[in-house]
Design an enzyme around this catalytic site. Structure first.
Site, PDB file in Angstrom:
ATOM      1  N   HIS A  90       0.587  -1.206  -0.122  1.00 52.40           N
ATOM      2  CA  HIS A  90       0.045  -0.025   0.006  1.00 52.40           C
ATOM      3  C   HIS A  90       0.822   1.029  -0.115  1.00 52.40           C
ATOM      4  O   HIS A  90       0.592   2.302  -0.467  1.00 52.40           O
ATOM      5  CB  HIS A  90      -0.895  -0.010   1.242  1.00 52.40           C
ATOM      6  CG  HIS A  90      -2.253  -0.919   0.878  1.00 52.40           C
ATOM      7  ND1 HIS A  90      -3.060  -1.382   1.924  1.00 52.40           N
ATOM      8  CD2 HIS A  90      -2.789  -1.035  -0.160  1.00 52.40           C
ATOM      9  CE1 HIS A  90      -4.033  -2.025   1.357  1.00 52.40           C
ATOM     10  NE2 HIS A  90      -3.810  -2.029   0.055  1.00 52.40           N
ATOM     11  N   GLU A 131     -27.069   6.371 -19.582  1.00 49.89           N
ATOM     12  CA  GLU A 131     -26.408   4.972 -19.239  1.00 49.89           C
ATOM     13  C   GLU A 131     -27.596   3.756 -19.897  1.00 49.89           C
ATOM     14  O   GLU A 131     -27.037   2.830 -19.977  1.00 49.89           O
ATOM     15  CB  GLU A 131     -26.158   4.862 -17.916  1.00 49.89           C
ATOM     16  CG  GLU A 131     -25.201   5.680 -17.425  1.00 49.89           C
ATOM     17  CD  GLU A 131     -25.166   5.653 -15.910  1.00 49.89           C
ATOM     18  OE1 GLU A 131     -24.565   5.147 -15.029  1.00 49.89           O
ATOM     19  OE2 GLU A 131     -26.076   6.256 -15.415  1.00 49.89           O
ATOM     20  N   ASP A 137     -21.659   1.681 -18.797  1.00 50.29           N
ATOM     21  CA  ASP A 137     -22.822   0.967 -18.668  1.00 50.29           C
ATOM     22  C   ASP A 137     -23.818   0.951 -19.730  1.00 50.29           C
ATOM     23  O   ASP A 137     -24.596   0.096 -20.115  1.00 50.29           O
ATOM     24  CB  ASP A 137     -23.662   1.555 -17.438  1.00 50.29           C
ATOM     25  CG  ASP A 137     -23.352   1.074 -15.935  1.00 50.29           C
ATOM     26  OD1 ASP A 137     -22.749   0.087 -15.803  1.00 50.29           O
ATOM     27  OD2 ASP A 137     -23.603   1.795 -15.077  1.00 50.29           O
ATOM     28  N   CYS A 162     -18.179  10.590 -19.935  1.00 51.00           N
ATOM     29  CA  CYS A 162     -17.304  10.496 -18.596  1.00 51.00           C
ATOM     30  C   CYS A 162     -17.100   8.969 -18.548  1.00 51.00           C
ATOM     31  O   CYS A 162     -16.607   8.728 -17.500  1.00 51.00           O
ATOM     32  CB  CYS A 162     -18.136  11.091 -17.611  1.00 51.00           C
ATOM     33  SG  CYS A 162     -19.700  10.237 -17.161  1.00 51.00           S
TER      34      CYS A 162
END
Length: 844
Positions: A308, A549, A573, A620
């Site tokens: 991490h 979408e 989507d 987007c």
């Protein structure tokens, strides 16, 4: 481990679809869902027969579930049917979307010193490049977080008091992490959410309580619990799981500091000057506490690519090299070193050759950034005058600040659902604070705030959603708002209150029909009336838009465009629903082809219908950040694209090379083409629709301090890299030197013409270097070279007159007047004009 469940338990088997296996993110989602019902639940990896408590992130991670492993889920209890349905839906529909690309382990192939440093024979230590960049600073040693170093009091008081002390520490650490989450970017947020998942882990909590109930102090309980789970993870065969041991130790250390009021010795340091931090390992919170103004590099003896701390280093652009052994004996505190995290090298001595090489390397990298950032704030306008707004996707204040520093024309998508992915929804006050910070960072540029898009792959327990057969086609986005009116009202009031700080737009997710838009507008009206009754000031004229979408919405635009002000296409989507192909399912995801003629026709229909109403439309989805689709967007007449922050300067610079009219012709051709032809058209668009001049000011340096041919050739390559004309500088270097080593390109008279043909560049280019001192080039007349005019020609470029131009140049260089004039000109604009006239280039 959980107890064995009875033979009457409900059970099912699923196959792990994740390339990265069941890592922390999907494990936390699985455990969160399993904790939403009271029945006991176990998860068994049938490959190794390891069984664990499905309500524990630690337990799930320790099962070492890899892609393709068959896993058995067993549920037994009062609400087992609810649990069975929920988890089965999750594994079938949500789990495939939880994958994230884990970084590859650093390469262990033998390193090679740069050509210039090979000649000098400098000393260096090799490791592996883990986070790219070059850093120079003084060595600062940092102790790794290790619970074996913890010195704590073993005196326990009453178990009830110890338990209360433990609960206070857990609460305070949890609150600290959540507070950090509200101002963190996506990469930092992922790390902090993983810490929260460990902190809330049921097995972790059970073992802490067990220790206290056995007369251990709160500090002892934390220490021994942390050691137990860290050791458990550290013995895994999986590198990723072993790396999680450091996260457990850091959480335990954080709790200890809350209980005892002090940090572990020398695990936190303050940097006062440019520094390179050297440690065995580095925990994520240690990284976050370092002053990044002075942090110039990291050297670690042990770390995997998915540590991490290294994920954060890459996110913040801090150079890091791992796998350098025996650093404590090789280096000393305060020693000045250079970290080359592009090549995986560490230089313990700042010899003049090393200092010079890396000073030039840093200057080159800075030039590259400056060239992009210098123009990033300017509009992305094509060569024929068409503007394309380039916005940023963001979900936190620091991402927004970085976005505008990178030249974003606005925030094209501010995702608010990240604020809602906790145990409780954010308050109105908390939301106002976040939106206010982002709007202030925008300084008047538009910020499109998407109302919470929960459900589907973003289910949260407090919504109390019933299991659905297919959650992606169920209650998600705007469909939730009718039943979650109070939650929406809080968010709308927060957005309205923050609207006084900037140009806010509201975006509605997952719209299918007109009725959903009308219902939302009623909700917004109610929120406004509520604020008016309290005499709260807000902007009345906030634009409202919808996410496109759902294909049904794309075929209802004649109604929708009368009710909203703008549209944003969510291509991820939209493609999934358009092709009826789950993008998370590897068996069918290839059907969801965004380069398909049918999908391009759908996009064209959307953009044409929205444009006919003089409304604004952007994209987007992931498509927006892929440069290969830029000619498609320009040809379709899109108004805006919104993409990750770091890509903005580069994308804007590429837009400026295109002709929108040529892109429109390309799209016309695409609409009549097959999938394969479209991919070919997109791949060749850089040659057919864009144009790079053979020579420009960014390809000139008229005060080069190169001392030799090697440095000059490196500068030649760097100019092309800075201009974005090569993505493979090593291959370009090989092409240049393969010709230069056969015969010198020193023409004589103080000039050299290095050249090559290679597809390592994307546009044929002329490069000009004028040296402050003549350098030896092995020229035919043995004179030092004062000026280089070279060419890199694209090997497969069709057409163009670049070779004819180079032939004209070679003839001109035989003319004394031409050479004298070149050497007399000392500014790049004048030289560009002169060469353009003499070589018939034409100014562009």
């Amino acid at each position: 481990m959980s107890p064995n469940l009875s033979s009457t338990s409900l059970q099912f088997v699923f196959t792990c679809p994740l390339l990265a296996g069941m890592h922390a993110r999907p494990a936390s989602h699985f455990a969160t869902l399993a904790n939403s019902f009271i029945s006991e639940c176990t998860l068994t990896n049938l490959r190794n027969n390891n069984e664990g408590n499905a309500k524990s992130v630690l337990s799930i991670i320790s099962l070492d579930i890899r892609q393709g492993d068959n896993c058995l889920v067993q549920i037994n209890g009062a609400d087992e049917q609810f649990g069975y349905t929920s988890l089965r839906n999750f594994t079938e529909h949500v789990l495939p979307t939880c994958d994230v690309p884990l970084a590859k382990s650093p390469s262990t192939k033998p390193f090679s010193l740069p050509r210039i440093l090979q000649q000098v024979g400098v000393a260096c230590y090799s490791g592996s490049a883990a986070s790219p960049g070059v850093g120079r600073g003084k060595v600062v040693f940092l102790n790794s977080v290790s619970l074996s170093h913890a010195a704590i009091s073993h005196d326990a008081t009453d178990p009830k008091e110890e338990l209360q002390r433990l609960k206070r520490a857990l609460r305070n650490v949890r609150d600290n992490i959540r507070e950090e989450l509200t101002r963190s970017g996506s990469q930092t947020r992922d790390v902090l959410q993983a810490e929260l998942a460990l902190l809330d882990d049921v097995l972790f909590a059970e073992r802490l309580a067990h220790q206290v109930n056995n007369d251990k102090s709160a500090a002892q309980a934390v220490l021994e619990t942390g050691k137990f789970f860290a050791d458990l993870l550290r013995h895994s065969d999986s590198e990723y799981i072993r790396e999680r041991a450091a996260d457990v130790e850091e959480i335990a250390a954080h709790l200890l500091s809350e209980i005892c009021g002090k940090d572990l010795p020398k695990t936190v340091i303050t940097l006062h000057e440019p520094s390179v931090v050297v440690a065995d390992t580095l925990a994520p919170r240690q990284f976050l506490k370092l002053d990044r103004h002075f942090l110039k590099g990291i050297v670690l003896e042990y770390a995997g690519a998915n540590s991490h701390a290294l994920i954060l280093a890459r996110s913040y652009g801090v150079p890091a090299v791992v796998g350098v052994k025996h650093t404590k004996s090789l280096l000393s505190t305060g020693q000045a070193i250079v970290v080359d995290a592009n090549r995986g090298l560490l230089f313990p001595e700042l010899l003049p050759a090393v200092e010079r090489f890396y000073a030039r390397e840093v200057r080159t990298l800075s030039r590259q950034t400056e060239i992009l950032k210098a123009s990033a704030s300017s509009p992305a306008i094509t060569r024929d005058g068409i503007n394309l707004d380039v916005g940023a996707n963001a979900s936190a204040q620091d991402e927004a600040i970085l976005a505008f520093g990178n030249g974003a024309d606005g925030i094209g998508l501010f995702r608010t659902e990240m604020l809602f992915m906790e145990a409780r929804p954010p308050s109105e006050k908390e939301q106002v604070a976040v939106y206010e910070q982002v709007l202030k960072a925008a300084s008047g540029k538009p910020v499109i705030i998407r109302t919470f898009d929960l459900g589907g792959d973003k289910a949260v327990p407090y919504l109390g959603l019933a299991p659905e057969e297919n959650p992606f086609l169920g209650l998600r986005g705007v469909r939730l708002y009718a039943t979650q009116r109070d939650l929406l009202q809080v968010q709308l009031r927060a957005i309205l209150r923050a609207s006084v700080f900037g140009d806010v737009h509201i975006l509605i997710p997952m719209v299918s029909c007109l009725e959903e838009v009308l219902a939302f507008k009623q909700q917004l009206k109610a929120a406004k009336e509520d604020l008016r009754s309290q005499n709260t000031v807000f902007r009345e004229d906030i634009p409202i838009g919808i996410m496109l979408e759902v294909p049904a919405a794309a075929f209802s635009l004649y109604q929708l465009r009368n009710e909203v002000d703008f549209f944003s296409v969510g291509t991820n989507d939209l493609a999934q629903y358009f092709f009826a192909a789950d993008r998370g399912n590897p068996n069918v995801s290839k059907l969801s082809n965004q380069s398909s003629p049918s999908f391009i026709r759908l996009l064209k229909r959307i953009i044409d219908e929205v444009g006919a109403a003089d409304k604004w439309v952007g994209i987007c989805g992931d498509m927006a950040s892929d440069a290969k689709y830029l000619p498609l967007f320009l040809g379709l007449g899109l108004d805006e694209i919104s993409l990750p922050v770091v890509n903005i300067p580069k994308i804007k610079s590429i837009v400026r090379t295109y002709s929108a009219s040529a892109c429109r012709s390309l799209v016309d051709e695409m609409l009549l083409s097959s999938d394969a032809d479209i991919n070919h058209l997109l791949a060749s668009a850089e040659q057919t629709c864009s144009s790079h001049p053979l020579l420009s000011e960014e390809l000139m340096i008229l005060d080069s301090d190169s001392n030799n041919k090697e440095e000059a050739m490196q500068e030649f390559i760097d100019l092309l890299r800075n201009a974005g004309r090569t993505s493979d500088p090593e291959k370009l270097e090989e092409a240049l030197w393969s010709r230069e080593l056969v015969y010198s390109t020193g023409l004589g008279f103080g000039f050299a013409t290095p050249h090559c043909k290679t597809d390592a560049i994307n546009a044929s280019s002329i490069i000009v270097l004028k040296f402050t001192q003549p350098i030896d080039w092995g020229a035919v007349d043995a004179l030092g070279v004062r000026m280089v005019i070279g060419m890199a020609a694209r090997a497969t470029q069709n057409g163009g007159n670049h070779m004819q131009v180079f032939s004209v140049l070679a003839r001109k260089l035989m003319t004394d007047d031409f050479r004298k004039q070149l050497l007399a000109i000392d500014d790049s604009a004048t030289l560009l004009s002169y060469l353009s006239e003499q070589l018939n280039l034409g100014l562009k």
